[in-house]
Design a protein around this motif. Structure first.
Motif, PDB file in Angstrom:
ATOM      1  N   UNK A 157     -45.726  32.024   8.869  1.00 49.14           N
ATOM      2  CA  UNK A 157     -44.773  33.043   9.325  1.00 49.14           C
ATOM      3  C   UNK A 157     -43.386  32.402   9.383  1.00 49.14           C
ATOM      4  N   UNK A 158     -42.370  33.156   8.955  1.00 47.24           N
ATOM      5  CA  UNK A 158     -41.017  32.596   8.962  1.00 47.24           C
ATOM      6  C   UNK A 158     -40.020  33.682   9.320  1.00 47.24           C
ATOM      7  N   UNK A 159     -39.127  33.362  10.279  1.00 42.98           N
ATOM      8  CA  UNK A 159     -38.096  34.296  10.709  1.00 42.98           C
ATOM      9  C   UNK A 159     -36.805  34.026   9.952  1.00 42.98           C
ATOM     10  N   UNK A 160     -35.943  35.040   9.837  1.00 39.57           N
ATOM     11  CA  UNK A 160     -34.675  34.878   9.129  1.00 39.57           C
ATOM     12  C   UNK A 160     -33.476  35.012  10.068  1.00 39.57           C
ATOM     13  N   UNK A 161     -33.718  34.862  11.379  1.00 37.49           N
ATOM     14  CA  UNK A 161     -32.645  34.929  12.369  1.00 37.49           C
ATOM     15  C   UNK A 161     -32.637  33.615  13.154  1.00 37.49           C
ATOM     16  N   UNK A 162     -31.476  32.975  13.217  1.00 34.32           N
ATOM     17  CA  UNK A 162     -31.379  31.728  13.963  1.00 34.32           C
ATOM     18  C   UNK A 162     -31.461  32.002  15.464  1.00 34.32           C
ATOM     19  N   UNK A 163     -32.220  31.169  16.170  1.00 37.57           N
ATOM     20  CA  UNK A 163     -32.499  31.416  17.582  1.00 37.57           C
ATOM     21  C   UNK A 163     -32.015  30.300  18.501  1.00 37.57           C
ATOM     22  N   UNK A 164     -31.344  29.289  17.982  1.00 40.06           N
ATOM     23  CA  UNK A 164     -30.808  28.228  18.839  1.00 40.06           C
ATOM     24  C   UNK A 164     -29.410  28.620  19.315  1.00 40.06           C
TER      25      UNK A 164
END
Length: 360
Positions: A157-164
């Motif tokens: 699974x891979x997200x395309x929104x940075x979360x840091x």
């Protein structure tokens, strides 16, 4: 003797009347509570997922109050590059489904690192089944590798929104036999999972849960600098156990290193709300109106002069026709009037001389 008996009865009466109540606890309940609970009776404190208590057993006191005071608090853990929480299952077990949820907050400087990792004991071929949720370049990525039945099954699974971004984000991962799903802040994340027999997707001999730093040999980039809260893995709450371990609640099965228990991980992430634009006339209606009415171009002087000239000529032509028409009507009127006078003269003559005939 009578006095002693009276005191004994009075004490028994007061002990019965002065009983503890089933107090309301935020984020938890008092279990094993009886309506007849009196001084000396005990009860248990059970907290909701993600919350902990330092005193799971409480006692009803002579003052009709529980001691220690029942309380459930949220467990948030702040990690540094060398921090770690590790839970070891007393008995490894096989798993065909999993449910993992947690919230976390990471600074912009934390671009990579392990968040949660599940691992089996070593299998016969020396490999391990693993499920890893990590940060890669600021993006969440989940990898699961199963080696059951001698084959390697990989889910991703891979997200395309940075979360840091220093905000708290909620992650929910679910595995149900041959399917894998993930949600971040209620957004569905794309996952890939190979097809095959459901027996091939068994997580064999699940042994440990690791949060944060892994092994020094893996590299410093795998250290986790940030905050995590509300971690639940199939009902297990490792952060709660870590909190209890640091405060003398338990000592076995949980290993901690360089962690800090904090009240909160900071400001929660709030999804952007799209405000609808103000109401405007639909384009189709506007187009219909503008096409139905032709507005002259104020800059087009030649066309305007031509139109004026044509109107004048048409008006003159209509006036000429009108004059001719009036002349024709007048002429016919006078002609008819002359004929009427001749006929009137003949009638008068016939009346005066009835015997005389007139020939025309």
């Amino acid at each position: 003797m009578i006095v002693q008996l009276s005191l004994l009865l009075a004490g028994s009466f007061l002990r019965t009347v002065l009983s503890c109540q089933n107090d309301t606890i935020s984020n938890g309940v008092i279990a094993n509570f009886k309506d007849s609970t009196v001084a000396g009776d005990r009860a248990s404190v059970v907290c909701n997922d993600g919350y902990a208590t330092y005193h799971p057993v409480i006692t009803c006191g002579e003052d009709s109050a529980w001691a220690p005071k029942p309380n459930c608090h949220k467990v948030s853990v702040r990690f540094s590059e060398t921090s770690m929480v590790k839970y070891v299952y007393p008995i490894p077990y096989d798993s065909i489904d999993s449910s993992i949820s947690f919230s976390f907050s990471l600074p912009p400087s934390q671009s990579s690192g392990i968040l949660v990792r599940l691992a089996s004991k070593k299998l016969l071929d020396g490999s391990r089944d693993t499920l890893t949720i990590e940060l890669v370049g600021g993006f969440i990525a989940t990898t699961m590798q199963l080696s059951s039945l001698g084959q390697s099954i990989i889910g991703f699974c891979h997200d395309d929104v940075q979360l840091n971004d220093n905000l708290i984000h909620k992650v929910v991962l679910k595995r149900d036999m041959s399917s894998l799903s993930m949600h971040i802040d209620n957004r569905s994340i794309q996952c890939t999972y190979p097809s095959g027999s459901t027996s091939s997707f068994t997580f064999s001999s699940l042994r440990s849960v690791l949060i944060g730093h892994l092994q020094p040999s893996w590299g410093a980039e795998y250290g986790l600098t940030g905050c995590m809260t509300e971690l639940s893995i199939d009902g297990l709450a490792p952060l709660v156990l870590a909190d209890l371990s640091l405060n003398g609640g338990i000592e076995n099965q949980i290993i901690t290193a360089d962690i800090e228990i904090v009240e909160s991980c900071g400001q929660e992430y709030v999804p952007e709300v799209t405000v609808p634009p103000p109401f405007t006339t639909p384009a189709l209606i506007t187009k219909a109106i503008t096409e139905a009415v032709e507005f002259p171009n104020p800059d087009d002087d030649d066309d305007s002069d031509k139109t004026t000239l044509i109107v004048i000529l048409v008006t003159i032509f209509i006036l000429i026709l009108l004059v001719l028409l009036i002349g024709v009507v007048c002429k016919r009127y006078y002609n008819n009037k002359g004929t009427y006078k001749v006929d009137e003269s003949r009638l008068r003559a016939e009346q005066e001389n009835p015997e005389q005939e007139y020939f025309i």
